[in-house]
Write a protein that holds these residues in place. Structure first.
Motif, mmCIF file in Angstrom:
data_model
loop_
_atom_site.group_PDB
_atom_site.id
_atom_site.type_symbol
_atom_site.label_atom_id
_atom_site.label_comp_id
_atom_site.label_asym_id
_atom_site.label_seq_id
_atom_site.Cartn_x
_atom_site.Cartn_y
_atom_site.Cartn_z
ATOM 1 N N UNK A 42 0.837 -1.200 0.000
ATOM 2 C CA UNK A 42 0.000 0.000 0.000
ATOM 3 C C UNK A 42 0.871 1.248 0.000
ATOM 4 N N UNK A 43 1.860 1.283 0.878
ATOM 5 C CA UNK A 43 2.728 2.468 0.965
ATOM 6 C C UNK A 43 3.429 2.720 -0.368
ATOM 7 N N UNK A 44 3.955 1.673 -0.997
ATOM 8 C CA UNK A 44 4.640 1.838 -2.277
ATOM 9 C C UNK A 44 3.684 2.335 -3.353
ATOM 10 N N UNK A 45 2.459 1.829 -3.369
ATOM 11 C CA UNK A 45 1.473 2.282 -4.353
ATOM 12 C C UNK A 45 1.159 3.762 -4.149
ATOM 13 N N UNK A 46 1.050 4.190 -2.900
ATOM 14 C CA UNK A 46 0.782 5.598 -2.620
ATOM 15 C C UNK A 46 1.942 6.470 -3.093
ATOM 16 N N UNK A 47 3.159 6.031 -2.866
ATOM 17 C CA UNK A 47 4.340 6.781 -3.301
ATOM 18 C C UNK A 47 4.372 6.857 -4.819
ATOM 19 N N UNK A 48 4.171 5.710 -5.477
ATOM 20 C CA UNK A 48 4.207 5.668 -6.944
ATOM 21 C C UNK A 48 3.144 6.552 -7.572
ATOM 22 N N UNK A 49 1.971 6.635 -6.940
ATOM 23 C CA UNK A 49 0.888 7.462 -7.474
ATOM 24 C C UNK A 49 1.028 8.926 -7.062
ATOM 25 N N UNK A 50 2.006 9.214 -6.190
ATOM 26 C CA UNK A 50 2.213 10.592 -5.737
ATOM 27 C C UNK A 50 1.072 11.104 -4.875
ATOM 28 N N UNK A 51 0.443 10.225 -4.111
ATOM 29 C CA UNK A 51 -0.702 10.609 -3.295
ATOM 30 C C UNK A 51 -0.250 11.325 -2.023
ATOM 31 N N UNK A 52 -0.993 12.325 -1.632
ATOM 32 C CA UNK A 52 -0.709 13.120 -0.441
ATOM 33 C C UNK A 52 -1.256 12.383 0.779
ATOM 34 N N UNK A 53 -0.351 11.910 1.633
ATOM 35 C CA UNK A 53 -0.760 11.115 2.790
ATOM 36 C C UNK A 53 -1.609 11.916 3.769
ATOM 37 N N UNK A 54 -1.298 13.199 3.932
ATOM 38 C CA UNK A 54 -2.082 14.029 4.864
ATOM 39 C C UNK A 54 -3.526 14.147 4.399
ATOM 40 N N UNK A 55 -3.716 14.366 3.105
ATOM 41 C CA UNK A 55 -5.074 14.506 2.567
ATOM 42 C C UNK A 55 -5.838 13.187 2.677
ATOM 43 N N UNK A 56 -5.168 12.086 2.365
ATOM 44 C CA UNK A 56 -5.824 10.775 2.450
ATOM 45 C C UNK A 56 -6.191 10.464 3.897
ATOM 46 N N UNK A 57 -5.249 10.717 4.813
ATOM 47 C CA UNK A 57 -5.512 10.459 6.232
ATOM 48 C C UNK A 57 -6.705 11.286 6.719
ATOM 49 N N UNK A 58 -6.775 12.558 6.303
ATOM 50 C CA UNK A 58 -7.893 13.410 6.712
ATOM 51 C C UNK A 58 -9.209 12.852 6.182
ATOM 52 N N UNK A 59 -9.237 12.415 4.937
ATOM 53 C CA UNK A 59 -10.460 11.838 4.366
ATOM 54 C C UNK A 59 -10.865 10.552 5.079
ATOM 55 N N UNK A 60 -9.858 9.800 5.553
ATOM 56 C CA UNK A 60 -10.128 8.537 6.236
ATOM 57 C C UNK A 60 -10.476 8.731 7.708
#
Length: 128
Positions: A13-31
């Motif tokens: 999961x972490x590698x997929x997020x890095x590869x897609x350039x996803x913002x962890x702060x934004x995802x965490x807030x949505x979750x």
């Protein structure tokens, strides 16, 4: 620093997020979780389907099938019957099928294999 298993769901999961350039702060807030929790995801040992559904809704990354495989013990396969491919989200597995039939029917084994290949393709698998 603890060693992280490169075939663990958290690492994938972490590698997929890095590869897609996803913002962890934004995802965490949505979750509705802390960014630190998401940042340390590769160390997480277990996942429930609700977490993976929230991750999917927040990021577009769908790992719910991994939950099903992990629940059935496939991701923690000590016998090494599968391997993760370089393409994230893909797995390769060798499957042995024992076929029993009457001697006169064995000539239809080729037809049987073709049916397996067709069905595998229909279900989204590739067979070699």
């Amino acid at each position: 620093m603890a060693r992280v298993a490169k075939d663990s769901l958290g690492y994938i999961i972490k590698q997929a997020m890095i590869e897609k350039g996803l913002n962890q702060s934004a995802i965490a807030a949505k979750m509705g979780i802390r960014r630190q929790s998401l940042n340390q995801i590769e160390r997480r040992k277990t996942f429930d389907i609700e977490f993976l559904e929230r991750l999917k809704d927040a990021s577009g990354l769908d790992f719910t099938d991994y939950f099903k495989r992990e629940a059935s013990g496939m991701l923690n396969d000590p016998a090494g019957r599968y391997r993760l491919l370089e393409e994230k989200g893909k797995m390769e597995m060798s499957v042995t099928i024992k076929v029993s039939t009457d001697p006169e029917e064995i000539t239809r084994l080729g037809d049987f294999i073709l049916v397996i290949r067709r069905e595998a393709k229909r279900l989204g698998f590739s067979v070699s």
